[in-house]
Design an enzyme around this catalytic site. Structure first.
Site, PDB file in Angstrom:
ATOM      1  N   ILE A  35       0.816  -1.109  -0.103  1.00 18.21           N
ATOM      2  CA  ILE A  35      -0.104   0.036   0.177  1.00 18.21           C
ATOM      3  C   ILE A  35       0.786   1.436   0.155  1.00 18.21           C
ATOM      4  O   ILE A  35       0.575   2.238  -0.518  1.00 18.21           O
ATOM      5  CB  ILE A  35      -0.977   0.054   1.170  1.00 18.21           C
ATOM      6  CG1 ILE A  35      -2.022  -1.295   1.089  1.00 18.21           C
ATOM      7  CG2 ILE A  35      -1.466   1.168   1.588  1.00 18.21           C
ATOM      8  CD1 ILE A  35      -2.870  -1.575   2.344  1.00 18.21           C
ATOM      9  N   ASN A 107       1.687   4.688   7.155  1.00 23.64           N
ATOM     10  CA  ASN A 107       1.245   3.602   6.721  1.00 23.64           C
ATOM     11  C   ASN A 107       1.873   2.266   7.089  1.00 23.64           C
ATOM     12  O   ASN A 107       1.240   1.214   7.306  1.00 23.64           O
ATOM     13  CB  ASN A 107       1.271   3.687   5.145  1.00 23.64           C
ATOM     14  CG  ASN A 107       1.217   2.179   4.548  1.00 23.64           C
ATOM     15  OD1 ASN A 107       0.117   1.581   4.382  1.00 23.64           O
ATOM     16  ND2 ASN A 107       2.454   1.850   4.150  1.00 23.64           N
ATOM     17  N   TYR A 172      -2.663  -7.087  16.960  1.00 26.30           N
ATOM     18  CA  TYR A 172      -2.989  -6.258  15.803  1.00 26.30           C
ATOM     19  C   TYR A 172      -4.212  -5.364  15.988  1.00 26.30           C
ATOM     20  O   TYR A 172      -4.023  -3.948  15.721  1.00 26.30           O
ATOM     21  CB  TYR A 172      -3.162  -7.184  14.808  1.00 26.30           C
ATOM     22  CG  TYR A 172      -2.992  -6.675  13.495  1.00 26.30           C
ATOM     23  CD1 TYR A 172      -2.031  -5.838  12.812  1.00 26.30           C
ATOM     24  CD2 TYR A 172      -4.179  -6.579  12.676  1.00 26.30           C
ATOM     25  CE1 TYR A 172      -1.951  -5.381  11.481  1.00 26.30           C
ATOM     26  CE2 TYR A 172      -4.227  -5.862  11.393  1.00 26.30           C
ATOM     27  CZ  TYR A 172      -3.064  -5.198  10.650  1.00 26.30           C
ATOM     28  OH  TYR A 172      -3.294  -4.679   9.559  1.00 26.30           O
TER      29      TYR A 172
HETATM   30  P1  NAI Z   1       3.508  -4.428   3.484  1.00 21.40           P
HETATM   31  O1  NAI Z   1       4.371  -5.522   4.186  1.00 21.40           O
HETATM   32  O2  NAI Z   1       3.568  -4.828   1.952  1.00 21.40           O
HETATM   33  O3  NAI Z   1       3.981  -3.028   3.784  1.00 21.40           O
HETATM   34  C1  NAI Z   1       4.384  -2.696   5.055  1.00 21.40           C
HETATM   35  C2  NAI Z   1       5.721  -1.865   4.879  1.00 21.40           C
HETATM   36  O4  NAI Z   1       5.987  -1.701   6.304  1.00 21.40           O
HETATM   37  C3  NAI Z   1       6.866  -2.636   4.427  1.00 21.40           C
HETATM   38  O5  NAI Z   1       7.515  -1.868   3.412  1.00 21.40           O
HETATM   39  C4  NAI Z   1       7.941  -2.683   5.668  1.00 21.40           C
HETATM   40  O6  NAI Z   1       9.112  -2.781   5.534  1.00 21.40           O
HETATM   41  C5  NAI Z   1       7.417  -1.310   6.480  1.00 21.40           C
HETATM   42  N1  NAI Z   1       7.549  -1.585   8.003  1.00 21.40           N
HETATM   43  C6  NAI Z   1       7.675  -2.512   8.844  1.00 21.40           C
HETATM   44  N2  NAI Z   1       7.849  -2.114  10.028  1.00 21.40           N
HETATM   45  C7  NAI Z   1       8.405  -0.696   9.597  1.00 21.40           C
HETATM   46  C8  NAI Z   1       9.013  -0.037  10.569  1.00 21.40           C
HETATM   47  N3  NAI Z   1       9.220  -0.095  11.968  1.00 21.40           N
HETATM   48  N4  NAI Z   1       9.326   1.316  10.181  1.00 21.40           N
HETATM   49  C9  NAI Z   1       9.275   1.662   9.148  1.00 21.40           C
HETATM   50  N5  NAI Z   1       8.804   0.676   8.157  1.00 21.40           N
HETATM   51  C10 NAI Z   1       8.262  -0.359   8.654  1.00 21.40           C
HETATM   52  O7  NAI Z   1       2.159  -4.322   4.103  1.00 21.40           O
HETATM   53  P2  NAI Z   1       0.900  -3.661   3.327  1.00 21.40           P
HETATM   54  O8  NAI Z   1      -0.439  -4.323   3.409  1.00 21.40           O
HETATM   55  O9  NAI Z   1       0.987  -2.749   2.472  1.00 21.40           O
HETATM   56  O10 NAI Z   1       0.477  -2.755   4.760  1.00 21.40           O
HETATM   57  C11 NAI Z   1       0.396  -1.474   4.908  1.00 21.40           C
HETATM   58  C12 NAI Z   1      -0.403  -0.830   6.046  1.00 21.40           C
HETATM   59  O11 NAI Z   1      -1.702  -1.343   5.875  1.00 21.40           O
HETATM   60  C13 NAI Z   1      -0.137  -1.556   7.427  1.00 21.40           C
HETATM   61  O12 NAI Z   1      -0.289  -0.512   8.302  1.00 21.40           O
HETATM   62  C14 NAI Z   1      -1.009  -2.842   7.698  1.00 21.40           C
HETATM   63  O13 NAI Z   1      -1.490  -3.147   8.854  1.00 21.40           O
HETATM   64  C15 NAI Z   1      -2.303  -2.023   6.920  1.00 21.40           C
HETATM   65  N6  NAI Z   1      -3.268  -3.053   6.258  1.00 21.40           N
HETATM   66  C16 NAI Z   1      -3.075  -4.075   5.324  1.00 21.40           C
HETATM   67  C17 NAI Z   1      -3.992  -4.689   5.044  1.00 21.40           C
HETATM   68  C18 NAI Z   1      -3.876  -5.736   3.957  1.00 21.40           C
HETATM   69  O14 NAI Z   1      -4.967  -6.712   3.846  1.00 21.40           O
HETATM   70  N7  NAI Z   1      -2.734  -5.631   3.186  1.00 21.40           N
HETATM   71  C19 NAI Z   1      -5.549  -4.670   5.699  1.00 21.40           C
HETATM   72  C20 NAI Z   1      -5.376  -3.722   6.468  1.00 21.40           C
HETATM   73  C21 NAI Z   1      -4.412  -2.813   7.102  1.00 21.40           C
END
Ligand code: NAI
Length: 286
Positions: A35, A107, A172
């Site tokens: 995202i 994000n 979470y």
């Molecule tokens: P993703 O795993 O593709 O991206 C998450 C990013 O956050 C990664 O690039 C990771 O390196 C970074 N990250 C992790 N810990 C970090 C830290 N301490 N400091 C800086 N960056 C850090 O996951 P996605 O799906 O793109 O998730 C983005 C947001 O959307 C998250 O907050 C997630 O909880 C939320 N979300 C995602 C859903 C889904 O179905 N994919 C559903 C609901 C919420």
């Protein structure tokens, strides 16, 4: 008759006057993947100057390069959102590079699955540190600059797990529910301060991103999900929806969420604050 050279240079995307966030400086955390990456590309394509941050340096650099390759303006900064020192450095860099901040997309997130009674205190704290402390620190250090920049929009990425309970994802859910009400309270603080900053939360449902298929980037090690979380999530999803599968019949894409973030980031949502945008295919509608 001499031919007159009249080649018109192709206008870069960011130069389009009609860009929906043209002229704004945007900071997107967790920008290396999913995202976050889609949001960087969408905001850059609509005219914003984007600062992409992540703990994943390689992925983050790649995101910024992809945005630049399509004519956008973007830079990358290595950043752990759970670190207050990192936030200070990031904001200082934004000031030095751009002098302003108008859009902050908190994000970055991790999802640590497991039964509550088996969850280590360390994993509980890590979950909250990234998903909730990270949002608090972003607001604490970003909003004053946004205020000095004439106002702007904060988009805090929560989840439908921040709206409804979820067996197996209690930590979470706690972090994402915290993001939801933190956002509303800060929105009211900003409104009271008349600082021109709007704050909203965004709640994706089941979105097809690497969060479901890899735990490589999760910093806390054991307990992080892969296929296990997908199973837990699907189970939770079924419980929430009361039927098999999501209402629209398929998972969302990162671009589906980025489109919602673009709306909240733009002035089109100028009367929207303290609100929550749910992008979940109707999962939590029933
Ligand atoms: P993703 O795993 O593709 O991206 C998450 C990013 O956050 C990664 O690039 C990771 O390196 C970074 N990250 C992790 N810990 C970090 C830290 N301490 N400091 C800086 N960056 C850090 O996951 P996605 O799906 O793109 O998730 C983005 C947001 O959307 C998250 O907050 C997630 O909880 C939320 N979300 C995602 C859903 C889904 O179905 N994919 C559903 C609901 C919420």
């Amino acid at each position: 008759m001499t031919a007159v050279a009249c080649a018109v240079p192709e206008r870069p995307v960011w130069d389009r006057a009609g860009g929906r966030v043209f002229g704004k400086v945007a900071l997107v955390t967790g920008a290396a993947s999913g995202i976050g990456r889609a949001t960087v590309l969408r905001l850059a394509a609509e005219g914003a100057t984007v600062v992409a941050t992540d703990i994943d340096t390689q992925g983050g650099e790649e995101t910024a390069r992809l945005a630049r390759d399509t004519g956008g303006r973007a830079m990358f900064i290595a950043h752990d959102v759970a670190s207050e020192a990192d936030w200070r450095d990031v904001i200082d860099t934004v000031i030095a590079a751009h002098g302003a901040l108008h859009v902050l997309v908190n994000n970055a997130g991790i999802a640590l699955a497991g039964d509550t009674f088996a969850m280590s205190h360390e994993n509980w704290r890590r979950q909250l540190a990234v998903n909730l402390d990270g949002v608090f620190l972003g607001v604490k250090h970003g909003v004053p600059l946004m205020s000095r920049s004439g106002g702007g929009s904060v988009v805090n990425v929560s989840s439908i797990a921040g709206l409804v309970g979820d067996p197996g994802l209690a930590g979470y859910s706690a972090s994402k529910g915290g993001v939801r009400l933190f956002s509303k309270s800060v929105a009211l603080e900003c409104a009271r301060a008349r600082n021109g900053v709007r704050v909203n939360s965004l709640h994706p449902g089941v979105i097809d991103t690497p969060i479901w298929t890899t735990n490589a980037r999760a910093p806390s090690g054991g307990g992080t999900v892969m296929a296990g979380l997908m199973r837990l999530w699907r189970r939770a999803v079924l419980g929430v929806a009361g039927r098999a599968g999501v209402p629209l019949g398929h998972a969302g894409t990162a671009a589906d969420v980025a489109n919602g973030i673009l709306y909240l980031a733009s002035d089109e949502s100028r009367y929207v604050t303290g609100s929550e945008l749910v992008i979940d295919s109707g999962l939590t509608a029933a």
